[in-house]
Design a protein around this motif. Structure first.
Motif, PDB file in Angstrom:
ATOM      1  N   PRO A 188     -33.727 -16.127  10.205  1.00 52.14           N
ATOM      2  CA  PRO A 188     -32.653 -16.422  11.162  1.00 52.14           C
ATOM      3  C   PRO A 188     -33.146 -17.226  12.366  1.00 52.14           C
ATOM      4  O   PRO A 188     -32.348 -17.857  13.054  1.00 52.14           O
ATOM      5  CB  PRO A 188     -32.164 -15.033  11.592  1.00 52.14           C
ATOM      6  N   ARG A 189     -34.458 -17.209  12.612  1.00 53.06           N
ATOM      7  CA  ARG A 189     -35.006 -17.953  13.743  1.00 53.06           C
ATOM      8  C   ARG A 189     -35.183 -19.433  13.450  1.00 53.06           C
ATOM      9  O   ARG A 189     -35.481 -20.212  14.358  1.00 53.06           O
ATOM     10  CB  ARG A 189     -36.380 -17.392  14.136  1.00 53.06           C
ATOM     11  N   ILE A 205     -31.444 -24.821  11.371  1.00 47.77           N
ATOM     12  CA  ILE A 205     -30.356 -24.704  10.400  1.00 47.77           C
ATOM     13  C   ILE A 205     -30.545 -25.690   9.248  1.00 47.77           C
ATOM     14  O   ILE A 205     -30.728 -26.891   9.452  1.00 47.77           O
ATOM     15  CB  ILE A 205     -28.996 -24.946  11.073  1.00 47.77           C
ATOM     16  N   SER A 250     -33.162 -21.575   8.447  1.00 48.73           N
ATOM     17  CA  SER A 250     -32.027 -20.653   8.449  1.00 48.73           C
ATOM     18  C   SER A 250     -30.847 -21.271   7.713  1.00 48.73           C
ATOM     19  O   SER A 250     -30.579 -22.462   7.852  1.00 48.73           O
ATOM     20  CB  SER A 250     -31.611 -20.324   9.880  1.00 48.73           C
ATOM     21  N   GLY A 294     -27.841 -19.950   8.213  1.00 50.76           N
ATOM     22  CA  GLY A 294     -26.675 -19.612   9.025  1.00 50.76           C
ATOM     23  C   GLY A 294     -26.975 -18.495   9.993  1.00 50.76           C
ATOM     24  O   GLY A 294     -28.030 -17.843   9.919  1.00 50.76           O
ATOM     25  N   ASP A 295     -26.050 -18.275  10.898  1.00 51.84           N
ATOM     26  CA  ASP A 295     -26.250 -17.267  11.941  1.00 51.84           C
ATOM     27  C   ASP A 295     -25.815 -15.890  11.465  1.00 51.84           C
ATOM     28  O   ASP A 295     -24.816 -15.317  11.926  1.00 51.84           O
ATOM     29  CB  ASP A 295     -25.477 -17.667  13.207  1.00 51.84           C
ATOM     30  N   PHE A 296     -26.568 -15.352  10.518  1.00 44.84           N
ATOM     31  CA  PHE A 296     -26.341 -14.005  10.009  1.00 44.84           C
ATOM     32  C   PHE A 296     -27.650 -13.507   9.429  1.00 44.84           C
ATOM     33  O   PHE A 296     -28.598 -14.277   9.239  1.00 44.84           O
ATOM     34  CB  PHE A 296     -25.238 -13.982   8.948  1.00 44.84           C
ATOM     35  N   VAL A 297     -27.730 -12.209   9.151  1.00 49.61           N
ATOM     36  CA  VAL A 297     -28.965 -11.597   8.671  1.00 49.61           C
ATOM     37  C   VAL A 297     -28.783 -11.101   7.245  1.00 49.61           C
ATOM     38  O   VAL A 297     -27.793 -10.447   6.926  1.00 49.61           O
ATOM     39  CB  VAL A 297     -29.393 -10.426   9.583  1.00 49.61           C
TER      40      VAL A 297
END
Length: 247
Positions: free
Chosen positions: A98-99, A102, A141, A143-146
């Protein structure tokens, strides 16, 4: 212990996946166009079980984090040994995280031009920071999710770039009209029947007038991008302004 990588001289794009769950691969990449390309040798796959590099009886590859915190951290010595074992495999070293920066279509194009890629699929809370820097792992990453692990992200990254490899798609002409190729999202698509539940295909698309069809597609692509992705639209307008000023 890992194999001697006797397949390293195979032709095609080389995918190397380090994971705790080798059976997750090729997964969906074994079907449809990607699967056909794998069977025909356009790309090849090597999975490496990270747990094979653990030296203890329990084959554990993680430990508690210094400074406290929830979860466990993958040990740098084990990760480093695993990465060293694939040192002869070509391509950049990627670590889904996630870090990371993109992942996008432009990155997929860059990777498709590489001879391959080595993707390390993390688990637990992630990797010890020291091995990330020592091995120059490029964090990426989707996307902005885990996620629970890096495997689904690795599959997505590979799917995006494999379809760009020469010979995977029957024709490359359609690629230029897909989302992101011209900085825009794709225009609406229609097929038979022309009249479905009282909804009729736009007349322009059935007119046979190529110039009008092309203009309609561009107009709709711009409209959808402006409405749904203001960030893309802003960049698209900036690029157009730069192109106009350079003429």
């Amino acid at each position: 212990m890992p194999s001697s990588f006797s397949d390293k001289n195979k032709t095609g794009w080389h995918a190397t996946i380090l994971t705790l769950f080798p059976k997750m691969f090729p997964g969906p990449l074994g079907f449809s166009l990607a699967g056909k390309a794998l069977n025909s040798g356009i790309w090849n796959l090597k999975t490496v079980d990270i747990r094979n590099f653990a030296q203890n009886k329990s084959r554990s590859i993680d430990d508690y984090p210094f400074g406290g915190g929830t979860g466990m951290v993958m040990r740098p010595d084990i990760v480093d040994t695993a990465l060293e074992a694939v040192a002869d495999r070509p391509g950049p070293r990627l670590y889904p995280s996630p870090r990371g920066a993109i992942f996008d279509q432009s990155w997929a194009k860059i990777l498709a031009k590489e001879p391959g890629a080595v993707i390390f699929c993390g688990r637990y809370e992630g990797l010890d920071e020291r091995v990330i820097k020592a091995r120059n792992l490029k964090e990426v990453s989707i996307g902005d999710f885990v996620l629970s692990g890096g495997e689904p992200a690795a599959i997505i990254i590979m799917d995006a770039l494999i379809r760009l490899l020469p010979g995977v798609l029957g024709t490359t002409t359609g690629l230029s009209e897909e989302s992101f190729e011209n900085g825009l999202l794709e225009y609406p698509l229609y097929t038979q029947p022309r009249n479905w539940n009282g909804i009729i295909v736009p007349e322009t698309l059935t007119s046979g007038h190529h110039a009008k069809v092309k203009a309609w597609k561009r107009l709709k692509a711009e409209s959808i991008t402006r409405e749904r992705r203001p960030d893309l639209w802003e960049q698209y307008m900036k690029n157009n302004d730069k192109s106009s000023s350079s003429r």
